[in-house]
Design a protein around this motif. Structure first.
Motif, PDB file in Angstrom:
ATOM      1  N   VAL A  64       0.727  -1.204  -0.114  1.00 35.56           N
ATOM      2  CA  VAL A  64      -0.174   0.208   0.097  1.00 35.56           C
ATOM      3  C   VAL A  64       0.791   1.280   0.044  1.00 35.56           C
ATOM      4  O   VAL A  64       0.511   2.272  -0.792  1.00 35.56           O
ATOM      5  CB  VAL A  64      -1.026   0.051   1.142  1.00 35.56           C
ATOM      6  N   ALA A  65       1.797   1.233   0.776  1.00 33.08           N
ATOM      7  CA  ALA A  65       2.813   2.464   0.831  1.00 33.08           C
ATOM      8  C   ALA A  65       3.512   2.642  -0.453  1.00 33.08           C
ATOM      9  O   ALA A  65       3.556   3.568  -1.102  1.00 33.08           O
ATOM     10  CB  ALA A  65       3.565   2.319   2.014  1.00 33.08           C
ATOM     11  N   TYR A  66       3.935   1.581  -0.985  1.00 37.01           N
ATOM     12  CA  TYR A  66       4.874   1.723  -2.335  1.00 37.01           C
ATOM     13  C   TYR A  66       3.915   2.010  -3.244  1.00 37.01           C
ATOM     14  O   TYR A  66       4.310   3.044  -4.114  1.00 37.01           O
ATOM     15  CB  TYR A  66       5.447   0.353  -2.342  1.00 37.01           C
ATOM     16  N   SER A  67       2.907   1.401  -3.466  1.00 33.44           N
ATOM     17  CA  SER A  67       1.769   1.744  -4.502  1.00 33.44           C
ATOM     18  C   SER A  67       1.374   3.313  -4.633  1.00 33.44           C
ATOM     19  O   SER A  67       1.409   3.836  -5.359  1.00 33.44           O
ATOM     20  CB  SER A  67       0.523   0.790  -4.337  1.00 33.44           C
ATOM     21  N   THR A  68       1.198   3.694  -3.341  1.00 35.51           N
ATOM     22  CA  THR A  68       0.877   4.971  -3.088  1.00 35.51           C
ATOM     23  C   THR A  68       1.741   5.758  -3.475  1.00 35.51           C
ATOM     24  O   THR A  68       1.658   6.950  -4.414  1.00 35.51           O
ATOM     25  CB  THR A  68       0.617   5.457  -1.569  1.00 35.51           C
ATOM     26  N   ALA A  69       3.105   5.838  -3.324  1.00 35.68           N
ATOM     27  CA  ALA A  69       4.191   6.588  -3.650  1.00 35.68           C
ATOM     28  C   ALA A  69       4.455   6.483  -5.116  1.00 35.68           C
ATOM     29  O   ALA A  69       4.769   7.622  -5.867  1.00 35.68           O
ATOM     30  CB  ALA A  69       5.620   6.405  -2.901  1.00 35.68           C
ATOM     31  N   LYS A  70       4.261   5.429  -5.539  1.00 39.01           N
ATOM     32  CA  LYS A  70       4.563   5.296  -7.078  1.00 39.01           C
ATOM     33  C   LYS A  70       3.709   5.772  -8.032  1.00 39.01           C
ATOM     34  O   LYS A  70       3.897   6.076  -9.175  1.00 39.01           O
ATOM     35  CB  LYS A  70       4.955   3.808  -7.315  1.00 39.01           C
ATOM     36  N   THR A  71       2.235   5.866  -7.358  1.00 39.62           N
ATOM     37  CA  THR A  71       1.178   6.600  -8.025  1.00 39.62           C
ATOM     38  C   THR A  71       1.553   8.082  -8.190  1.00 39.62           C
ATOM     39  O   THR A  71       1.149   8.878  -9.012  1.00 39.62           O
ATOM     40  CB  THR A  71      -0.108   6.222  -7.638  1.00 39.62           C
ATOM     41  N   ALA A  72       1.794   8.521  -6.740  1.00 37.85           N
ATOM     42  CA  ALA A  72       2.011   9.759  -6.399  1.00 37.85           C
ATOM     43  C   ALA A  72       3.133  10.598  -7.486  1.00 37.85           C
ATOM     44  O   ALA A  72       2.884  11.750  -8.041  1.00 37.85           O
ATOM     45  CB  ALA A  72       2.309  10.276  -5.197  1.00 37.85           C
ATOM     46  N   VAL A  73       4.216   9.760  -7.941  1.00 39.60           N
ATOM     47  CA  VAL A  73       5.104  10.489  -8.606  1.00 39.60           C
ATOM     48  C   VAL A  73       5.000  10.796 -10.016  1.00 39.60           C
ATOM     49  O   VAL A  73       5.288  11.624 -10.637  1.00 39.60           O
ATOM     50  CB  VAL A  73       6.783   9.600  -8.734  1.00 39.60           C
ATOM     51  N   VAL A  74       3.764   9.755 -10.455  1.00 38.01           N
ATOM     52  CA  VAL A  74       3.294  10.350 -11.776  1.00 38.01           C
ATOM     53  C   VAL A  74       2.588  11.740 -11.867  1.00 38.01           C
ATOM     54  O   VAL A  74       2.700  12.427 -12.841  1.00 38.01           O
ATOM     55  CB  VAL A  74       2.387   9.079 -12.302  1.00 38.01           C
ATOM     56  N   GLY A  75       1.767  12.019 -10.755  1.00 37.81           N
ATOM     57  CA  GLY A  75       1.236  13.301 -10.494  1.00 37.81           C
ATOM     58  C   GLY A  75       2.217  14.632 -10.346  1.00 37.81           C
ATOM     59  O   GLY A  75       2.166  15.523 -11.012  1.00 37.81           O
ATOM     60  N   LEU A  76       3.282  14.005  -9.707  1.00 39.42           N
ATOM     61  CA  LEU A  76       4.534  15.353  -9.526  1.00 39.42           C
ATOM     62  C   LEU A  76       4.917  15.560 -10.907  1.00 39.42           C
ATOM     63  O   LEU A  76       5.249  16.550 -11.290  1.00 39.42           O
ATOM     64  CB  LEU A  76       5.203  14.412  -8.484  1.00 39.42           C
ATOM     65  N   MET A  77       5.258  14.308 -11.607  1.00 35.62           N
ATOM     66  CA  MET A  77       5.826  14.662 -13.064  1.00 35.62           C
ATOM     67  C   MET A  77       4.783  15.473 -13.934  1.00 35.62           C
ATOM     68  O   MET A  77       5.374  16.553 -14.335  1.00 35.62           O
ATOM     69  CB  MET A  77       5.961  13.337 -13.738  1.00 35.62           C
ATOM     70  N   ARG A  78       3.789  15.417 -13.823  1.00 36.57           N
ATOM     71  CA  ARG A  78       2.635  15.921 -14.586  1.00 36.57           C
ATOM     72  C   ARG A  78       2.549  17.417 -14.391  1.00 36.57           C
ATOM     73  O   ARG A  78       2.570  18.308 -15.324  1.00 36.57           O
ATOM     74  CB  ARG A  78       1.337  15.335 -14.630  1.00 36.57           C
ATOM     75  N   SER A  79       2.462  17.585 -13.061  1.00 40.99           N
ATOM     76  CA  SER A  79       2.596  19.008 -12.870  1.00 40.99           C
ATOM     77  C   SER A  79       3.837  19.908 -12.799  1.00 40.99           C
ATOM     78  O   SER A  79       3.760  20.916 -13.356  1.00 40.99           O
ATOM     79  CB  SER A  79       2.211  19.103 -11.148  1.00 40.99           C
ATOM     80  N   MET A  80       4.775  18.995 -12.594  1.00 40.68           N
ATOM     81  CA  MET A  80       6.317  19.785 -12.998  1.00 40.68           C
ATOM     82  C   MET A  80       6.465  20.045 -14.388  1.00 40.68           C
ATOM     83  O   MET A  80       7.167  20.825 -14.724  1.00 40.68           O
ATOM     84  CB  MET A  80       7.280  19.116 -12.222  1.00 40.68           C
ATOM     85  N   VAL A  81       5.906  19.202 -15.143  1.00 44.71           N
ATOM     86  CA  VAL A  81       6.183  19.277 -16.700  1.00 44.71           C
ATOM     87  C   VAL A  81       5.544  20.587 -17.106  1.00 44.71           C
ATOM     88  O   VAL A  81       5.929  21.330 -18.049  1.00 44.71           O
ATOM     89  CB  VAL A  81       5.746  17.738 -17.509  1.00 44.71           C
ATOM     90  N   SER A  82       4.424  20.922 -16.606  1.00 47.27           N
ATOM     91  CA  SER A  82       3.320  22.083 -16.883  1.00 47.27           C
ATOM     92  C   SER A  82       4.174  23.309 -16.518  1.00 47.27           C
ATOM     93  O   SER A  82       4.135  24.327 -17.257  1.00 47.27           O
ATOM     94  CB  SER A  82       2.116  22.053 -16.291  1.00 47.27           C
ATOM     95  N   GLU A  83       5.385  23.303 -15.428  1.00 47.73           N
ATOM     96  CA  GLU A  83       6.065  24.451 -15.111  1.00 47.73           C
ATOM     97  C   GLU A  83       7.276  24.541 -15.861  1.00 47.73           C
ATOM     98  O   GLU A  83       7.749  25.760 -16.117  1.00 47.73           O
ATOM     99  CB  GLU A  83       6.209  24.539 -13.627  1.00 47.73           C
ATOM    100  N   LEU A  84       8.033  23.322 -16.057  1.00 45.32           N
ATOM    101  CA  LEU A  84       9.341  23.463 -16.544  1.00 45.32           C
ATOM    102  C   LEU A  84       9.493  23.128 -18.210  1.00 45.32           C
ATOM    103  O   LEU A  84      10.625  23.419 -18.415  1.00 45.32           O
ATOM    104  CB  LEU A  84      10.173  22.167 -15.864  1.00 45.32           C
ATOM    105  N   ALA A  85       8.602  22.908 -18.672  1.00 48.18           N
ATOM    106  CA  ALA A  85       8.645  22.596 -20.066  1.00 48.18           C
ATOM    107  C   ALA A  85       9.234  23.928 -20.824  1.00 48.18           C
ATOM    108  O   ALA A  85       9.975  23.745 -21.778  1.00 48.18           O
ATOM    109  CB  ALA A  85       7.509  22.131 -20.807  1.00 48.18           C
TER     110      ALA A  85
END
Length: 251
Positions: A152-173
């Protein structure tokens, strides 16, 4: 093949002393990069450097020391040179039912797989923005795609990094800093064997789920990372890429 060259590039790889991180380091060095592998186990890092050769350096550092990450990034840039590529690959594993997982255990996994990834990405992004170039790769998991027991902890973290990526792409691209995510399937590594070696039903279930009927190898992830980090992938940004032998789409 020039587009796939990393000649003259410098890459920091957390968790680079073994498993997937080591596979990525090996591939990058073959492509001409200089690599700095990061981990907590200095003995493992020394062994990895010995196998990787002169284009590999190592530094013992615990990525969960979040307060030290800004200084770590500045010291790396000052002492080793401009970092072109960051691979967030440090990992840990907790195999436990959700109802038995404590708050501290849950947070410990998030510290490794999510909070440190954000802090490292944030700090390296700052210097990459100044240079108007950079490639950052997150390592997610099949547990971000499908529900699995006892992670459960691993899955939560690994799902969250996808959201982290998408948000930061919108700022850093706009500043030519690209962020992509690889979701490894079941790859031959110490972490995989720790999870399945004493759980034959789980191992059998996993293999039955993979259409190719076999586990992948660390260099399979290395080749995917090379594509995303090199000029061959210069217009690839914000991608979630499973490298899984067909498991995501298999039945």
């Amino acid at each position: 093949m020039k587009a796939f060259s990393l000649q003259g590039k410098k890459a920091v790889i957390t968790g680079g002393g073994s498993g997937i991180g080591l596979g990525i380091a090996n591939t990058f060095i073959e492509a001409g990069a200089q690599v700095l592998i990061i981990g907590r186990n200095e003995e493992k890092l020394i062994e990895a450097k010995s196998s990787l050769g002169d284009n590999c350096n190592y530094k013992s550092f615990d990525v969960t020391n979040l307060d030290r990450i800004p200084d770590f990034v500045m010291e790396t840039e000052s002492n080793w040179g401009n970092v072109d590529i960051l691979i967030n690959c440090a990992g840990t594993h907790l195999k436990k039912n959700a109802v038995d997982t404590t708050d501290s255990e849950f947070l410990q996994v998030l510290n490794v797989h999510l909070l440190s990834v954000f802090a490292l990405t944030r700090e390296f992004s700052k210097v990459m923005i100044e240079r108007q170039q950079g490639s950052i790769i997150m390592i997610s998991s099949m547990t971000a795609v499908m529900g699995m027991k006892q992670v459960v902890a691993y899955s939560t973290a690994k799902t969250a990094v996808v959201g982290l990526m998408r948000s930061m792409v919108s700022e850093l691209a706009i500043d030519n800093v690209r962020i992509n995510t690889i979701a490894p399937g079941w790859i031959e590594s110490p972490m995989l064997h720790k999870a399945i070696d004493h759980d034959l039903p789980r191992k059998t279930k996993i293999l039955n789920r993979i259409p190719s009927g076999k586990f992948g190898h660390p260099k399979d992830i290395g080749h995917a990372a090379l594509y995303l980090a090199s000029d061959a992938g210069k217009y690839i940004n914000g991608v979630f890429l499973p490298v899984d032998g067909g498991a995501t789409g298999g039945f």
